[in-house]
Scaffold this motif. Structure first.
Motif, PDB file in Angstrom:
ATOM      1  N   VAL A  95      32.776  66.987  35.900  1.00  0.00           N
ATOM      2  CA  VAL A  95      32.623  65.808  35.028  1.00  0.00           C
ATOM      3  C   VAL A  95      33.224  64.580  35.692  1.00  0.00           C
ATOM      4  N   ARG A  96      34.415  64.742  36.278  1.00  0.00           N
ATOM      5  CA  ARG A  96      35.058  63.589  36.917  1.00  0.00           C
ATOM      6  C   ARG A  96      34.241  63.086  38.108  1.00  0.00           C
ATOM      7  N   THR A  97      33.685  63.999  38.894  1.00  0.00           N
ATOM      8  CA  THR A  97      32.850  63.596  40.020  1.00  0.00           C
ATOM      9  C   THR A  97      31.602  62.863  39.532  1.00  0.00           C
ATOM     10  N   ALA A  98      31.016  63.379  38.458  1.00  0.00           N
ATOM     11  CA  ALA A  98      29.822  62.728  37.904  1.00  0.00           C
ATOM     12  C   ALA A  98      30.163  61.341  37.367  1.00  0.00           C
ATOM     13  N   GLN A  99      31.356  61.186  36.748  1.00  0.00           N
ATOM     14  CA  GLN A  99      31.757  59.879  36.247  1.00  0.00           C
ATOM     15  C   GLN A  99      31.917  58.872  37.387  1.00  0.00           C
ATOM     16  N   GLN A 145      28.524  57.938  38.689  1.00  0.00           N
ATOM     17  CA  GLN A 145      27.825  57.059  37.742  1.00  0.00           C
ATOM     18  C   GLN A 145      28.391  55.643  37.806  1.00  0.00           C
ATOM     19  N   ALA A 146      29.727  55.555  37.947  1.00  0.00           N
ATOM     20  CA  ALA A 146      30.346  54.227  38.032  1.00  0.00           C
ATOM     21  C   ALA A 146      29.917  53.493  39.295  1.00  0.00           C
ATOM     22  N   LEU A 147      29.849  54.207  40.428  1.00  0.00           N
ATOM     23  CA  LEU A 147      29.419  53.591  41.682  1.00  0.00           C
ATOM     24  C   LEU A 147      27.955  53.173  41.620  1.00  0.00           C
ATOM     25  N   ASP A 148      27.148  54.024  40.989  1.00  0.00           N
ATOM     26  CA  ASP A 148      25.725  53.668  40.836  1.00  0.00           C
ATOM     27  C   ASP A 148      25.582  52.413  39.979  1.00  0.00           C
ATOM     28  N   GLY A 149      26.381  52.337  38.909  1.00  0.00           N
ATOM     29  CA  GLY A 149      26.314  51.181  38.025  1.00  0.00           C
ATOM     30  C   GLY A 149      26.755  49.910  38.718  1.00  0.00           C
ATOM     31  N   ALA A 150      27.683  50.056  39.685  1.00  0.00           N
ATOM     32  CA  ALA A 150      28.165  48.870  40.405  1.00  0.00           C
ATOM     33  C   ALA A 150      27.276  48.537  41.596  1.00  0.00           C
TER      34      ALA A 150
END
Length: 439
Positions: free
Chosen positions: A418-422, A425-430
């Protein structure tokens, strides 16, 4: 011969009868106690064993809720991934469950940790093959013995803090129950660099002096015998007395050529009984009712539930109306509390096992390692209930990793995912291009 070898071998022999008896109750093959001679004769070979196996249910109801899901070094929030990799490589996710079952059945099971060709080697052992001696002051294991039969010979391994010694029997051995008392031959001795006995007892503790543990089934054995006796009596009654018995008077008794009386009527359901003698009378006795047996069975079953912490819906006492979710949680409160108690007790043993795994892999002193065992949540929750509680805790600032572990029952590996996916996801969003950064 080594005195330790003899003492431990004698201890194994002395416990064999008790453990064999517990085995029969766990498997439901115990002899039917309290059954009268007349009832046995009436049943003949139609009902050799009748056992409602509540002892095994009591063991599995606890064992299925005891799941080791990871290890964490002291002072670290992240799980020890290297330790968990060793755990999974040794198939301990399944073996640990078997260790819990044996500890609940026999009162104890054992885990041996040693060096293998691919790293630490961890094996779960039965109380029927392993015995330990403890220091009476500290209760630390000072010596252990594993004994078994293979290839027609008896084999024994004596574990001590400074050395490990293998023995084989001088004579052939076919029956594990007929191990030699003294005729052992030395095979080899190797040094033990760990400085401690690499055998960890997993003990279902009772009182202070019960160092070898107590079976979770102990309080249920006699009640199970009583329940099985009632059910056997009910079967005898249903076979011989629950159907109406007919009678006839005023009939002449006919005899065959040997002088034996001949039944005047057939028992076939579509036959008509008739007699031309006007004084003949027919009638039937009332059939025996089975309600009394049902009431007695329900009473014994309730006592089994009270002693074993099994909730009513495990024992079939709820009737036709299924219990609600809140009623299930309330009924399982004692069972869940017992699971938390076992997590504390077994957790100390699994922490010792983890210390030995790290000591074998890294060559450090196992007594210098401090870590915690991460357990799965033993409570019964629907996914919606767990998610609702987790969302509320996150909203008040509780870290997500803590919520996922405590409320959702996630394992350390799942939390890492979950932490890796978060992060991804944050890097993709940025709009961060990871491939470009690596290049």
């Amino acid at each position: 011969m080594n005195d330790l070898l003899k003492n431990l071998s004698d201890k194994l022999d002395a416990s064999g009868g008790t453990l064999a008896r517990l085995d029969t109750y766990y498997s439901g093959t115990q002899p039917t106690a309290f059954l009268s001679k007349e009832a046995r004769e009436a049943l003949g070979d139609r009902l050799k064993v009748l056992a409602v196996n509540f002892p095994r249910l009591a063991v599995h109801a606890l064992a299925e809720r005891l799941q080791v899901s990871g290890f964490r070094r002291a002072g670290s929030e992240a799980p020890d991934s290297a330790l968990w990799a060793d755990w999974r490589r040794n198939r301990m996710e399944d073996a640990a469950a078997q260790a819990h079952v044996d500890a609940l059945v026999y009162g104890r099971s054992f885990v041996i940790v040693w060096a293998g060709p691919r790293g630490p080697l961890v094996t779960v052992e039965s109380a029927r093959q392993v015995a330990v001696i403890r220091d009476p002051a500290t209760r630390e294991v000072t010596a252990a013995l594993k004994r078994w039969v293979a290839d027609g010979k008896g084999h024994a391994v004596l574990y001590e803090p400074d050395q490990i010694t293998r023995y084989t029997s001088a004579a052939n051995v076919e029956d594990p129950a007929a191990m030699p008392a003294t005729s052992w031959e030395h095979a080899e001795t190797i040094a033990n660099p760990l400085g401690v006995v690499p055998v960890v007892p997993i003990v279902n503790r009772g009182r202070l002096l019960e160092v070898d543990g107590v079976s979770e089934m102990d309080d249920l054995l006699d009640l199970s015998d009583a329940l099985n006796k009632l059910l056997a009596d009910m079967m005898v009654t249903s076979e011989f007395y629950a159907r109406p018995r007919r009678w006839a008077s005023g009939l002449e008794i006919l005899e065959d050529d040997d002088g034996n009386p001949v039944k005047p009527f057939s028992a076939a359901l579509d036959d008509i009984w008739q007699s031309e003698d006007p004084v003949t009378k027919f009638g039937q006795f009332d059939a025996a009712r089975l309600d009394g047996y049902a009431d007695a069975v329900a009473l014994i079953t309730q006592q089994i539930g009270a002693l074993s912490t099994l909730p009513p819906h495990y024992l079939g006492l709820n009737g036709d109306q299924p219990p609600s979710a809140d009623a299930i949680r309330s009924a399982e409160a004692s069972l869940v509390s017992r699971c938390y108690q076992l997590q504390r007790t077994f957790g100390q043993a699994w922490a010792d096992v983890a210390r030995l795994i790290i000591a074998v892999r890294e060559g450090v002193d196992p007594l210098a390692i401090d870590l915690d065992v991460v357990w799965g949540n033993p409570e019964t929750r629907t996914p919606a209930q767990a998610a609702d509680a987790a969302a509320k805790l996150v909203s008040v600032g509780v870290p997500l990793t803590v919520v996922l572990e405590d409320q959702m029952g996630y394992t350390p590996a799942q939390i890492d995912r979950v932490r890796t996916a978060q992060r991804t996801q944050a890097l993709d969003g940025a709009g961060v291009d990871l491939a470009g950064l690596i290049a």
